[in-house]
Design an enzyme around this catalytic site. Structure first.
Site, PDB file in Angstrom:
ATOM      1  N   GLN A   1      14.777  -3.535 -50.616  1.00  0.00           N
ATOM      2  CA  GLN A   1      16.085  -3.482 -51.286  1.00  0.00           C
ATOM      3  C   GLN A   1      16.930  -2.341 -50.724  1.00  0.00           C
ATOM      4  O   GLN A   1      18.128  -2.498 -50.470  1.00  0.00           O
ATOM      5  CB  GLN A   1      15.862  -3.308 -52.794  1.00  0.00           C
ATOM      6  CG  GLN A   1      17.107  -3.034 -53.590  1.00  0.00           C
ATOM      7  CD  GLN A   1      16.881  -3.179 -55.081  1.00  0.00           C
ATOM      8  OE1 GLN A   1      16.861  -4.294 -55.607  1.00  0.00           O
ATOM      9  NE2 GLN A   1      16.719  -2.082 -55.797  1.00  0.00           N
TER      10      GLN A   1
ATOM     11  N   MET B   1      17.919  -2.637 -64.218  1.00  0.00           N
ATOM     12  CA  MET B   1      17.820  -3.840 -65.046  1.00  0.00           C
ATOM     13  C   MET B   1      17.195  -3.482 -66.397  1.00  0.00           C
ATOM     14  O   MET B   1      16.689  -4.357 -67.107  1.00  0.00           O
ATOM     15  CB  MET B   1      16.995  -4.909 -64.332  1.00  0.00           C
ATOM     16  CG  MET B   1      17.668  -5.362 -63.027  1.00  0.00           C
ATOM     17  SD  MET B   1      17.201  -7.020 -62.514  1.00  0.00           S
ATOM     18  CE  MET B   1      15.441  -6.862 -62.373  1.00  0.00           C
TER      19      MET B   1
ATOM     20  N   HIS C   1      13.146   5.624 -63.318  1.00  0.00           N
ATOM     21  CA  HIS C   1      14.605   5.524 -63.495  1.00  0.00           C
ATOM     22  C   HIS C   1      15.186   6.889 -63.868  1.00  0.00           C
ATOM     23  O   HIS C   1      16.257   7.280 -63.391  1.00  0.00           O
ATOM     24  CB  HIS C   1      14.959   4.529 -64.602  1.00  0.00           C
ATOM     25  CG  HIS C   1      14.559   3.115 -64.312  1.00  0.00           C
ATOM     26  ND1 HIS C   1      13.537   2.485 -64.964  1.00  0.00           N
ATOM     27  CD2 HIS C   1      15.067   2.212 -63.437  1.00  0.00           C
ATOM     28  CE1 HIS C   1      13.425   1.244 -64.518  1.00  0.00           C
ATOM     29  NE2 HIS C   1      14.336   1.054 -63.590  1.00  0.00           N
TER      30      HIS C   1
ATOM     31  N   GLN D   1      12.538   4.388 -53.757  1.00  0.00           N
ATOM     32  CA  GLN D   1      11.853   3.967 -52.530  1.00  0.00           C
ATOM     33  C   GLN D   1      10.828   2.857 -52.775  1.00  0.00           C
ATOM     34  O   GLN D   1      10.443   2.148 -51.852  1.00  0.00           O
ATOM     35  CB  GLN D   1      11.160   5.171 -51.895  1.00  0.00           C
ATOM     36  CG  GLN D   1      10.711   4.886 -50.465  1.00  0.00           C
ATOM     37  CD  GLN D   1       9.447   5.609 -50.092  1.00  0.00           C
ATOM     38  OE1 GLN D   1       9.425   6.839 -50.158  1.00  0.00           O
ATOM     39  NE2 GLN D   1       8.399   4.880 -49.711  1.00  0.00           N
ATOM     40  N   LYS D   2      10.388   2.691 -54.034  1.00  0.00           N
ATOM     41  CA  LYS D   2       9.405   1.638 -54.287  1.00  0.00           C
ATOM     42  C   LYS D   2       9.962   0.294 -53.827  1.00  0.00           C
ATOM     43  O   LYS D   2       9.238  -0.537 -53.302  1.00  0.00           O
ATOM     44  CB  LYS D   2       9.034   1.571 -55.764  1.00  0.00           C
ATOM     45  CG  LYS D   2       7.918   0.566 -56.017  1.00  0.00           C
ATOM     46  CD  LYS D   2       7.462   0.559 -57.437  1.00  0.00           C
ATOM     47  CE  LYS D   2       8.412  -0.178 -58.340  1.00  0.00           C
ATOM     48  NZ  LYS D   2       8.441  -1.635 -58.138  1.00  0.00           N
ATOM     49  N   ASP D   3      11.273   0.107 -54.017  1.00  0.00           N
ATOM     50  CA  ASP D   3      11.921  -1.133 -53.584  1.00  0.00           C
ATOM     51  C   ASP D   3      12.445  -0.945 -52.168  1.00  0.00           C
ATOM     52  O   ASP D   3      13.657  -1.023 -51.901  1.00  0.00           O
ATOM     53  CB  ASP D   3      13.050  -1.491 -54.549  1.00  0.00           C
ATOM     54  CG  ASP D   3      12.531  -1.720 -55.953  1.00  0.00           C
ATOM     55  OD1 ASP D   3      11.598  -2.509 -56.109  1.00  0.00           O
ATOM     56  OD2 ASP D   3      13.037  -1.078 -56.891  1.00  0.00           O
TER      57      ASP D   3
ATOM     58  N   GLN E   1      19.187 -12.862 -59.088  1.00  0.00           N
ATOM     59  CA  GLN E   1      18.121 -12.386 -58.201  1.00  0.00           C
ATOM     60  C   GLN E   1      16.734 -12.868 -58.624  1.00  0.00           C
ATOM     61  O   GLN E   1      15.739 -12.431 -58.071  1.00  0.00           O
ATOM     62  CB  GLN E   1      18.151 -10.863 -58.072  1.00  0.00           C
ATOM     63  CG  GLN E   1      17.791 -10.075 -59.316  1.00  0.00           C
ATOM     64  CD  GLN E   1      18.025  -8.585 -59.130  1.00  0.00           C
ATOM     65  OE1 GLN E   1      19.164  -8.114 -59.133  1.00  0.00           O
ATOM     66  NE2 GLN E   1      16.963  -7.819 -58.950  1.00  0.00           N
TER      67      GLN E   1
ATOM     68  N   SER F   1       6.774   0.856 -62.704  1.00  0.00           N
ATOM     69  CA  SER F   1       7.545  -0.380 -62.585  1.00  0.00           C
ATOM     70  C   SER F   1       7.754  -0.937 -63.983  1.00  0.00           C
ATOM     71  O   SER F   1       6.862  -0.835 -64.837  1.00  0.00           O
ATOM     72  CB  SER F   1       6.755  -1.395 -61.746  1.00  0.00           C
ATOM     73  OG  SER F   1       7.266  -2.691 -61.958  1.00  0.00           O
ATOM     74  N   SER F   2       8.923  -1.536 -64.192  1.00  0.00           N
ATOM     75  CA  SER F   2       9.177  -2.156 -65.500  1.00  0.00           C
ATOM     76  C   SER F   2       8.174  -3.273 -65.754  1.00  0.00           C
ATOM     77  O   SER F   2       7.912  -3.639 -66.896  1.00  0.00           O
ATOM     78  CB  SER F   2      10.596  -2.715 -65.549  1.00  0.00           C
ATOM     79  OG  SER F   2      11.512  -1.678 -65.296  1.00  0.00           O
TER      80      SER F   2
HETATM   81  O1  PAF Z   1      16.248  -2.500 -58.553  1.00  0.00           O
HETATM   82  C1  PAF Z   1      16.785  -3.080 -59.513  1.00  0.00           C
HETATM   83  O2  PAF Z   1      16.520  -2.786 -60.692  1.00  0.00           O
HETATM   84  C2  PAF Z   1      17.765  -4.213 -59.246  1.00  0.00           C
HETATM   85  O3  PAF Z   1      17.405  -4.945 -58.131  1.00  0.00           O
HETATM   86  C3  PAF Z   1      19.217  -3.718 -59.136  1.00  0.00           C
HETATM   87  C4  PAF Z   1      19.422  -2.795 -57.961  1.00  0.00           C
HETATM   88  C5  PAF Z   1      19.619  -3.011 -60.429  1.00  0.00           C
HETATM   89  C6  PAF Z   1      20.152  -4.930 -58.945  1.00  0.00           C
HETATM   90  O4  PAF Z   1      20.040  -5.817 -60.006  1.00  0.00           O
END
Ligand code: PAF
Length: 281
Positions: free
Chosen positions: A153, A30, A37, A148-150, A61, A185-186
């Site tokens: 997800q 995002m 990233h 892995q932080k997410d 989301q 984290s952003s």
């Molecule tokens: O982890 C993220 O940045 C978002 O949830 C993703 C996977 C790009 C989906 O919008």
């Protein structure tokens, strides 16, 4: 690096890449990029012939009252970082390109979406599932890279890939941390210097509990210890502290290596919601 804003052009480039029998590694983001990233881009480069990244702040989301409007947008800076990291294609669509009309079809993840973050962010993982399903259809990558932080997800996207037969391999990459241990984290950029100091309690708690989480230890005793530990940081408003099976996200009662236990934490520091986790073994 090619910057592509339209689906038709993206599809054209993907067809060309596939015609040359080149593998594609895909890093969806995002934006508001950081070293975490870029580590995904590096993994993608190591594993695939061509690397495609996307930047799209996905409205589906974000819940009402969440930070969709103020989510940091810095496309030019991000594009420069991706270019320097060796990305081949950046897909940077406008909202209307992804959602020309409000989506009629929903992606409803299973019960794993209702635990941990799902309890306080209803609908969040449905929105993630929808956009990731769309992006996988558009990019048709061989490898998908997530951090892995997410944790939740990654579990939900793995189930999406398996249940809907997406021909892609999910690669989960380690959490990248600042020198003092704060998970990148952003959203860290929202923190004031004092809040950033407070935010360190998340990783400190994880590390403290990890040293105590020997095989046979009870989860209840560990969680009690964790909640005591938080008292060191009155600026943190805990959302959850849980120890779950890292594959199914089911809660555990006892620490056993075969359950692949993971300690997961989420909380608000000021108005900023932060998450972190660590596998015990
Ligand atoms: O982890 C993220 O940045 C978002 O949830 C993703 C996977 C790009 C989906 O919008």
């Amino acid at each position: 690096m090619r910057i592509v804003t339209h689906i038709s052009e993206l599809r054209h480039l993907i067809r060309q890449t596939k015609a040359q029998s080149q593998t594609i590694g895909f890093v969806p983001t995002m934006g508001a990029l950081h070293a975490g990233h870029l580590s995904l881009i590096q993994e993608a480069k190591d594993k695939s012939d061509r690397v495609i990244a996307s930047i799209f702040v996905n409205p589906e989301q974000f819940g009402p009252g969440e930070d969709y409007d103020r989510y940091p947008r810095q496309a030019e800076k991000d594009a420069e970082m991706l270019r320097a990291a060796g990305t081949d294609i950046l897909f940077l669509p406008a909202k209307e390109e992804i959602y020309p009309q409000p989506p009629r079809v929903k992606v409803l993840p299973g019960p794993v979406a209702n635990v941990l973050c799902g309890k306080t962010r209803p609908g969040h993982f449905s929105g993630v599932g929808l956009v990731v399903a769309k992006l996988l259809n558009l990019v048709s990558p061989d490898f998908l890279f997530l951090g892995q932080k997410d944790l939740q997800q990654t579990v939900i996207i793995r189930q999406l890939i398996e249940d809907l037969n997406f021909p892609v391999e999910l690669v989960v990459c380690p959490t990248i941390r600042e020198a003092d241990g704060l998970a990148m984290s952003s959203r860290n950029r929202y923190l004031t210097p004092e809040e950033r100091q407070t935010a360190l309690i998340l990783n400190h708690t994880l590390q403290h509990l990890k040293t105590l989480a020997q095989p046979g230890a009870t989860v209840q005793s560990l969680l009690e210890e964790g909640h005591q530990y938080f008292k060191n940081a009155p600026g943190l408003q805990t959302d959850y502290l849980e120890i779950v099976n890292g594959t199914t996200l089911e809660t555990l009662e006892v620490i056993l290596p075969e359950e692949n236990p993971v300690i997961a934490i989420a909380g608000f520091v000021g108005k900023t919601r932060l998450i972190d986790n660590t596998f015990v073994f």
